[in-house]
Motif scaffolding. Structure first.
Motif, short mmCIF file in Angstrom:
data_model
loop_
_atom_site.label_atom_id
_atom_site.label_comp_id
_atom_site.label_asym_id
_atom_site.label_seq_id
_atom_site.Cartn_x
_atom_site.Cartn_y
_atom_site.Cartn_z
N TRP A 118 -3.19 -34.32 26.84
CA TRP A 118 -3.59 -33.49 25.72
C TRP A 118 -3.90 -34.36 24.51
N ARG A 119 -4.85 -33.92 23.72
CA ARG A 119 -5.05 -34.57 22.43
C ARG A 119 -3.84 -34.27 21.55
N PRO A 120 -3.45 -35.20 20.68
CA PRO A 120 -2.21 -34.99 19.92
C PRO A 120 -2.13 -33.67 19.16
N ASP A 121 -3.27 -33.08 18.77
CA ASP A 121 -3.20 -31.80 18.08
C ASP A 121 -3.18 -30.61 19.04
N GLY A 122 -3.35 -30.86 20.35
CA GLY A 122 -3.26 -29.81 21.36
C GLY A 122 -4.46 -28.90 21.46
N LYS A 123 -5.59 -29.24 20.83
CA LYS A 123 -6.76 -28.35 20.86
C LYS A 123 -7.71 -28.64 22.01
N VAL A 124 -7.66 -29.84 22.55
CA VAL A 124 -8.48 -30.18 23.71
C VAL A 124 -7.61 -30.96 24.69
N ILE A 125 -8.05 -31.00 25.94
CA ILE A 125 -7.33 -31.70 26.98
C ILE A 125 -8.32 -32.55 27.77
N ALA A 126 -7.90 -33.76 28.14
CA ALA A 126 -8.72 -34.68 28.92
C ALA A 126 -8.25 -34.66 30.37
N ILE A 127 -9.20 -34.65 31.30
CA ILE A 127 -8.92 -34.63 32.74
C ILE A 127 -9.67 -35.79 33.37
N ASN B 227 -14.85 -39.74 36.90
CA ASN B 227 -15.37 -38.80 35.90
C ASN B 227 -14.26 -38.34 34.97
N ILE B 228 -14.65 -38.05 33.73
CA ILE B 228 -13.72 -37.56 32.70
C ILE B 228 -14.29 -36.28 32.11
N ARG B 229 -13.46 -35.26 32.07
CA ARG B 229 -13.83 -34.02 31.40
C ARG B 229 -12.91 -33.81 30.20
N ILE B 230 -13.51 -33.45 29.07
CA ILE B 230 -12.73 -33.06 27.89
C ILE B 230 -13.02 -31.58 27.65
N CYS B 231 -11.99 -30.76 27.74
CA CYS B 231 -12.15 -29.31 27.71
C CYS B 231 -11.51 -28.71 26.48
N ASP B 232 -12.17 -27.71 25.93
CA ASP B 232 -11.61 -26.92 24.84
C ASP B 232 -10.51 -26.02 25.40
N VAL B 233 -9.38 -25.98 24.71
CA VAL B 233 -8.22 -25.25 25.23
C VAL B 233 -8.42 -23.74 25.15
N GLU B 234 -9.14 -23.28 24.15
CA GLU B 234 -9.27 -21.83 23.96
C GLU B 234 -10.03 -21.17 25.10
N LYS B 235 -11.18 -21.74 25.49
CA LYS B 235 -12.03 -21.11 26.50
C LYS B 235 -12.15 -21.93 27.78
N GLY B 236 -11.72 -23.17 27.76
CA GLY B 236 -11.88 -24.01 28.93
C GLY B 236 -13.26 -24.62 29.05
N ASP B 237 -14.10 -24.51 28.01
CA ASP B 237 -15.45 -25.09 28.06
C ASP B 237 -15.36 -26.61 28.05
N VAL B 238 -16.20 -27.24 28.84
CA VAL B 238 -16.28 -28.70 28.86
C VAL B 238 -17.14 -29.14 27.67
N VAL B 239 -16.50 -29.72 26.65
CA VAL B 239 -17.23 -30.14 25.45
C VAL B 239 -17.74 -31.56 25.57
N HIS B 240 -17.23 -32.32 26.53
CA HIS B 240 -17.73 -33.68 26.75
C HIS B 240 -17.49 -34.08 28.19
N GLN C 81 1.28 -16.77 31.89
CA GLN C 81 -0.01 -16.10 31.87
C GLN C 81 -1.13 -17.14 31.97
N ARG C 82 -2.07 -16.91 32.84
CA ARG C 82 -3.16 -17.86 33.06
C ARG C 82 -4.13 -17.82 31.88
N VAL C 83 -4.38 -18.99 31.29
CA VAL C 83 -5.35 -19.09 30.19
C VAL C 83 -6.74 -19.34 30.76
N TRP C 84 -6.87 -20.35 31.58
CA TRP C 84 -8.13 -20.63 32.28
C TRP C 84 -7.86 -21.62 33.41
#
Length: 686
Positions: A68-77, A83-96, A49-52
């Protein structure tokens, strides 16, 4: 009956429209991140199932790594654009959002082991959040209509950004590039170290990139594999670095990272608030200036006597004016157009003023407070100064932040003055238009006192300056500044044979004019003075700094530049320019530790891991190297020496403190016996 052999079972098979270049399972193994050939990042559940999904920043860009961050709550691309994007896993928002020089070739997010965390904390808890309201708290104090939906979603992103430093154990994002640099970011955001790799052994290679980089769980050692390509071969080198400064000062680095996140969060808030202010300002507000300029140009072109300012003064003093101005007021401007323009100006200025008072001033004051804390930390050399935190650079950032807060007060005063001036001017002009059209004005606005008339007259004098009037005033100032008895500097002389000024004398006139009068707009009229603060250029008509006693005192004194208390002057600069100056000062202050810590990492050992022959087949992929560490401080490296797909896998094991004492094992798929017995060329280099 023997025990039944368990076999792998295919649960599901999915077809992907684009080729997948990177895959990464989340630590809990319930989410799978994919990066395809179009640089799209997709996050799916185990059930597919697609999350985002996340589109690339620009066309033609490629993903260089996922982690992935070790706790799995954010992912770095990481992207090949750097460029580096750090995204929240729940909504896919770019937090940094960050960037590094060069293309990103490796990306991994690792966490400090809990056993190496120092429980003997000698620092008090940071209580700044108890006194400095966050963005969410401030929005709750304001009415719902004062915060737009875009701004509210932005405030939520800030809170997600601040939670990046909520983990007790320090985690570090390692980013390798094709510029032979490895960047370490604490909690994924704080630039902790920049490791520049030595090229002594690799100078003859055509292309050298960082293939992978990891750090030991206790943060005492850094391991980097380099890929060097020639026309016929691929060489893989392993380098180990001593990171004792990072190991011994991990607590201080964690505190620095937490404070940096608070400062970076305030910078993001400032950025969005300035965007909100630019959105609140409308180009419609320049309509009055544009119409007046067009009227003045037509008046001059037709060779009619007098100026626009004289016509308005006659209308103010005698109630009569030229036929041209009367036609302009009744046909071009009109009372309805004046009402619409007045409403737009009041609405726009009020919205900008609300953002300045409730948000911009709060954010800049919070940033000044956090930078002051950082300056206090830099005074403790044994703990923080040793990491490269320079008190002078941090203090410069504190002063620049304080100066930006003062800029908000300046903008607020300009808005208040402009609103008062426009209301009085439009009220008088509305009455004049009604009388010229033989319509009685409403009784409630018909009366004007002598004070109101003087106020409108001052407004006309200060703002209704035509282009040819400006040129004449500059010529008169230059003549006053010219001293015919002074022959020591020929560059200051004026050509008296012509009514025009020479370039050198014009420059002298401008320099003198800047010290005593505001700078004029060379195009004509500038009634609207707020919009100039929202452009990335010098102020066209700055406020009268010469009337401010404190500003004059600072200009006449010599100790301002060396003072550690006084905020520097940002006179004549727009808010966007001042924000750039603040960002640069903060960048200079926080980048120094990354340089110092990176320079302290000494190379302990370096050797070639293996050499692989280049293949001409398009379907073959280059050899792959994977490295990881365990809780026993052992380094494991799994690699293949042939282009993929291949049948032989090599595994190397060595202590993290000494990579020269290693053990190597080779696994041959589909073959029993010693894989080295008949082909010695397959053995890895020592």
């Amino acid at each position: 009956m023997g025990e039944e052999i368990k076999k792998f079972k295919l649960r599901e098979e999915k077809h992907i429209t684009n080729e997948v270049e990177f895959m990464a399972w989340s630590p809990s193994m319930d989410l799978l991140a994919l990066a395809n050939a179009n640089a799209e990042v997709l996050v799916n559940r185990l059930s597919w199932q697609r999350v985002w999904s996340l589109a690339p920043l620009k066309d033609g860009d490629k993903v260089g790594g996922l982690s992935w961050r070790p706790d799995g709550k954010v992912i770095a691309i990481g992207y090949l654009s750097g460029n580096i994007r750090i995204c929240d896993v729940e909504k896919g928002d770019v937090v940094h959002f960050g960037s590094v020089p060069g293309a990103i070739t490796s990306l991994i997010w690792l966490e400090q082991s809990k056993s190496s965390v120092n429980e003997n904390v000698i620092y008090a808890r940071d209580t700044s959040e108890d006194f400095l309201p966050s963005a969410t708290e401030q929005s709750l104090r304001c009415d719902e209509n004062s915060v737009s939906s875009d701004q509210a979603s932005g405030l939520e992103a800030y809170e997600s950004f601040r939670t990046l430093t909520a983990q007790k154990c320090l985690n570090i994002l390692l980013v390798g590039t094709d510029k032979l640099e490895v960047h370490l970011f604490s909690y994924g955001v704080f630039p902790t170290a920049i490791v520049k790799l030595d090229l002594t052994l690799l100078e003859m290679m055509e292309e050298v990139i960082v293939d992978s980089a990891i750090i030991s769980p206790d943060l005492s050692s850094l391991f980097i594999t380099l890929r060097a390509d020639t026309d016929t071969e691929t060489h893989i080198w392993l380098k180990s670095y001593d990171t004792s400064l990072l190991f011994t000062r991990c607590t201080e680095i964690r505190l620095l990272a937490a404070k940096y996140v608070m400062i970076a969060s305030a910078r993001l808030e400032l950025h969005v608030i300035l965007q909100q202010m630019c959105t609140a300002w409308e180009e419609l507000l320049r309509e009055m200036d544009t119409k007046l300029l067009r009227f003045a140009e037509e008046k001059k072109k037709m060779g009619q006597g007098g100026t626009v300012s004289n016509d308005f003064l006659e209308l103010l003093l005698f109630g009569t004016t030229s036929l041209e101005l009367q036609a302009f007021l009744l046909e071009e401007l009109t009372d309805k157009g004046l009402k619409k323009l007045g409403f737009s100006i009041e609405n726009s200025y009020t919205n900008i003023q609300r953002l300045v008072v409730r948000q911009l001033l709060r954010i800049s004051q919070n940033m000044t407070s956090h930078l002051s804390d950082l300056h206090g930390m830099s005074q403790w050399y044994d703990r923080f100064g040793l990491l490269g935190l320079n008190p002078d650079l941090v203090n410069a950032a504190v002063k620049m932040s304080g100066a930006f807060a003062v800029s908000g007060v300046e903008l607020q005063q300009v808005i208040e003055t402009s609103l008062k001036n426009f209301k009085a001017f439009f009220r008088w002009l509305y009455i004049a238009i009604l009388r010229l059209s033989n319509r009685p004005p409403p009784p409630e606005i018909n009366k004007m006192s002598q004070h109101d008339i003087k106020f409108v007259g001052d407004f006309l004098r200060d703002n209704f300056i035509d282009l040819w009037e400006i040129q004449e005033e500059e010529r008169i100032r230059a003549e006053e500044a010219y001293d015919p008895e002074d022959d020591t500097d020929t560059s200051m002389k004026m050509d008296t044979s012509s009514s025009s000024l020479s370039p050198s004398s014009t420059l002298a006139a401008q320099l003198k004019a800047q010290t005593c009068t505001p700078k004029m707009q060379p195009e004509g009229f500038r009634l609207e003075k707020v919009g100039q603060y929202l452009k990335n250029e010098d102020l066209i008509q700055p406020p009268p700094y010469h009337e401010n006693p404190w500003a004059q005192f600072l200009l006449s004194s010599n100790f301002q530049s060396s003072s550690k208390i006084l905020y520097p002057s940002m006179q004549g600069k727009s808010m966007l320019q001042r924000k750039e100056m603040l960002d640069q000062a903060i960048f200079n202050a926080v980048l120094k530790p990354a340089t110092v810590i990176g320079a302290s990492m000494n190379c302990r050992n370096s050797f070639k891991l293996f050499t692989a022959k280049e293949t001409k087949k398009e379907e073959d992929r280059p050899p792959k190297v994977c490295q990881f560490t365990d809780d026993t401080n052992q380094l494991w490296i799994a690699f293949v020496t042939d282009p993929l797909p291949c049948t032989c896998l090599s595994i190397m094991k060595c202590p993290v403190s000494n990579t020269s004492t290693s053990q190597v094992a080779r696994v041959q798929i589909g073959r029993i016996g010693d894989p080295f017995s008949d082909d010695s060329s397959m053995q890895p280099d020592k």
